[in-house]
Design a protein around this motif. Structure first.
Motif, short mmCIF file in Angstrom:
data_model
loop_
_atom_site.label_atom_id
_atom_site.label_comp_id
_atom_site.label_asym_id
_atom_site.label_seq_id
_atom_site.Cartn_x
_atom_site.Cartn_y
_atom_site.Cartn_z
N LEU A 185 55.68 60.45 -6.16
CA LEU A 185 56.57 60.00 -5.09
C LEU A 185 56.04 58.69 -4.48
N THR A 238 60.37 64.40 -7.55
CA THR A 238 61.16 65.47 -6.93
C THR A 238 60.65 66.85 -7.33
N ARG A 239 59.62 66.91 -8.18
CA ARG A 239 59.15 68.21 -8.67
C ARG A 239 57.84 68.60 -7.98
N PRO A 280 65.84 66.71 -12.36
CA PRO A 280 65.19 66.62 -11.05
C PRO A 280 65.09 67.99 -10.40
N SER A 281 64.10 68.16 -9.55
CA SER A 281 63.92 69.43 -8.85
C SER A 281 64.21 69.24 -7.36
N THR A 282 63.75 70.16 -6.55
CA THR A 282 64.16 70.16 -5.14
C THR A 282 63.00 69.91 -4.18
N HIS A 283 61.86 69.44 -4.73
CA HIS A 283 60.66 69.38 -3.88
C HIS A 283 60.38 68.00 -3.31
N LEU A 284 61.41 67.14 -3.28
CA LEU A 284 61.22 65.78 -2.78
C LEU A 284 60.61 65.77 -1.38
#
Lengths: 282, 305
Positions: free
Chosen positions: A251, A39-40, A54-58
């Motif tokens: 991913l 997710t990063r 977790p981040s928002t780059h999924l």
């Protein structure tokens, strides 16, 4: 004395729990890092490769992952076809073979069982080159059938079903079915098989996971890109096309193992019980 | 009268035994025996070249391929690597599995949460080995990777370390992954073996005042002999055909230090100039080595009664 002993036990027990919790963390940690990094963004990963947030780059990672020259869905589908086909054949024909060994008395029964025990020990690598040439001759390379059909032959599964049948298939039941006029093949399909359901489920899970994870034979027999299975495609994540795309790599890995996590954690009770049965073998 | 009836019954149903095991036997002939014999035959030919299925039997010098494989330094290296990697993972694996087994089956220390621990310890075993290897390749990445990140931030190293560039660390990573994937499996097998031992033996030992240690070494271990043989042989066969992890982690590198025999066979037969004949000879030699060591284990662990 008793108190001392108790204290000693508490100390030992604490140590045991600490080791076990450490091992549990060790089992899970790599996958946690993988899932969170999926997710990063690559930039974030390069700044700090480990994060528990977790981040928002999924979605960005997903776009990079699927935007390359290969098609992960195709690999997923190929793996699914092979795994379902091979599992169905292994489970059905191994149950049938075990039934032949348990329900009938025939002259070669014991030699046949000894033969199964012997061939169980032969590693697959020994036959791989002959297998490739044979499949090539009959035009089955780059055909998923080349991985499905050989699943009819699964000596380990026959052994497993035989053990289970000896313990839980009452032969009187088969006799009474005969008296009722049931044909032998019908008796197997409609009376013996339902009793074997728990064993078939356990063996089915193992065959499915084994086939899904298999790398060696598929990488020999499947060379065309649109035929490749998931584990072969994983190699591409390491290749040049994803160089420096760390987020997409994590991913991609997460997506390959996600189905296994779902299967495992929903069926773990049966899986552990199935593994434990291996210990009864001896 | 009774006797003839019995005979007649046996006779009339016996054919179904043959009939129902026929699919399995046919599949064995087609997908196992034939490819095995074919591989043996190819070892004595000049078969090579991608997609080339014509070959000639080496009549003048039938053992040429076998000799050339046995002389090849890379093959010897791959055998040594395979054994080293197997030992590096198996010794810690069986030790930890036995320790956990002793703990989990101890009657004095009732360990809670065993179900949970078993599920978590076994979990890495069912995850695709190829994915696990690529994951560890990323975890040990250089110059930026989670392991290097942790080592540097904890002050254990002043700068990042290029693990995959050095033979020893790469080997230890391969061995660690194998260990990490398999100790849970081995533990579950051993625990279920201990649970299969007649509990009266343990009760008698406790009444006689035996310590946990004495019970483990004098009762549990000897009773686990067959299961230990089974574990040892299956692990040896699996270990000597090791492929997925070293292949996907670092492709046998650096300097072939993690090149296993199965990778060697693959590289001979399915890469480069596709030397099927040499690959076939190498797989026969590998098979003999595996059979030899399995035989030795069976011999050493046999029941000496």
């Amino acid at each position: 004395m008793t108190l001392e002993k108790r204290n000693g036990n508490v100390l030992v027990k604490t140590l045991i729990y600490i080791v076990c919790i450490f091992l549990a963390v060790l089992s899970l940690f790599p996958f946690v890092v993988m899932a969170i990094n999926a997710t990063r963004s690559t930039y974030q990963i390069q700044q700090h490769a480990v994060s528990l947030i977790p981040s928002t780059h999924l979605m960005d990672n997903f776009k990079v992952y699927t935007g390359k020259s290969f098609d992960p869905m195709r690999g997923f589908l190929n793996s699914l076809i092979v795994a379902i086909g091979a599992t169905a054949l292994t489970v059905y024909f191994s149950t049938l073979t075990a039934y032949a060994l348990v329900a009938y008395r025939w002259k070669l029964r014991e030699p046949f069982f000894a033969f199964i025990l012997a061939v169980m020990m032969i590693p697959g690598i020994v036959t791989s080159i002959g297998m490739y040439q044979f499949m090539y001759r009959i035009h089955l390379t780059n055909n998923l059938l080349s991985l499905i059909l050989p699943a009819i032959y699964a000596p380990g599964a026959v052994f497993f079903f035989r053990q289970f049948m000896l313990a839980s298939l009452p032969l009187e039941l088969l006799d009474s079915a005969r008296i009722d006029g049931s044909k032998e093949f019908y008796t197997f399909n409609h009376i013996a098989m339902p009793i074997m359901k728990p064993a078939m489920a356990t063996q089915g899970i193992f065959t499915f996971v084994y086939t899904w994870n298999n790398l060696f034979m598929p990488s020999i027999l499947l060379t065309k890109d649109n035929m490749k299975t998931m584990p072969i495609m994983v190699a591409m994540l390491k290749g040049d096309i994803y160089k420096r795309e760390h987020g997409a790599i994590y991913l991609g890995l997460t997506l390959t193992v996600l189905p296994l996590f779902i299967v495992y954690f929903s069926l773990s009770k049966y899986i552990i019980a199935g593994v434990a049965l291996g210990g009864v073998k001896g | 009268m009774d006797n003839t009836l019995q005979k007649k019954r046996t006779f009339s149903y016996a054919k179904y035994g043959y009939l129902f095991s026929l699919p399995f036997f046919l599949a064995f002939l087609i997908f196992n025996l034939y490819p095995t014999l074919y591989t043996i035959l190819l070892g004595f030919t000049d078969s090579k070249g991608l997609g080339n299925i014509t070959f000639h039997i080496l009549k003048d010098d039938p053992w040429k391929n076998f000799r050339s494989i046995l002389k090849a330094p890379t093959f010897a290296l791959s055998i040594r690597n395979t054994f080293t990697l197997w030992m590096m993972n198996f010794i810690p694996q069986i030790t930890l599995a036995m320790l956990l087994t002793a703990w989990f089956t101890s009657r004095r220390n009732q360990i809670r949460g065993q179900g949970f621990f078993k599920v978590v310890f076994y979990m890495p075993n069912i995850i695709t080995a190829a994915s696990v290897a690529v994951l560890f390749n990323s975890l040990f990445g250089y110059p930026k990777g989670p392991v290097n990140d942790l080592l540097v931030s904890m002050g254990l190293r002043s700068e990042a370390f290029y693990f995959m560039n050095f033979a020893k660390p790469t080997r230890w990573i391969v061995a660690f992954i194998q260990f990490w994937m398999w100790y849970g499996y081995t533990m579950i097998i051993l625990v279920s073996g201990v649970l299969g031992i007649n509990p009266e033996i343990f009760e008698a030992a406790e009444i006689d005042g035996a310590s946990d240690r004495q019970i483990f070494f004098r009762i549990t271990l000897p009773n686990l002999r067959t299961i230990l043989t089974y574990t040892l042989v299956t692990s040896l066969i699996g270990g000597l055909s090791m492929y997925d992890i070293p292949k996907m982690l670092n492709n046998g590198n650096p300097n072939n230090s993690t090149l296993t025999s199965t990778m060697f066979i693959f590289n001979q037969a399915f890469a480069g100039s596709y030397m099927y004949a040499k690959g076939a000879a190498a797989s026969m030699i590998l098979f003999l080595i595996i059979a030899f060591f399995s035989g030795i284990i069976f011999f050493l662990m046999r029941d000496r009664k």
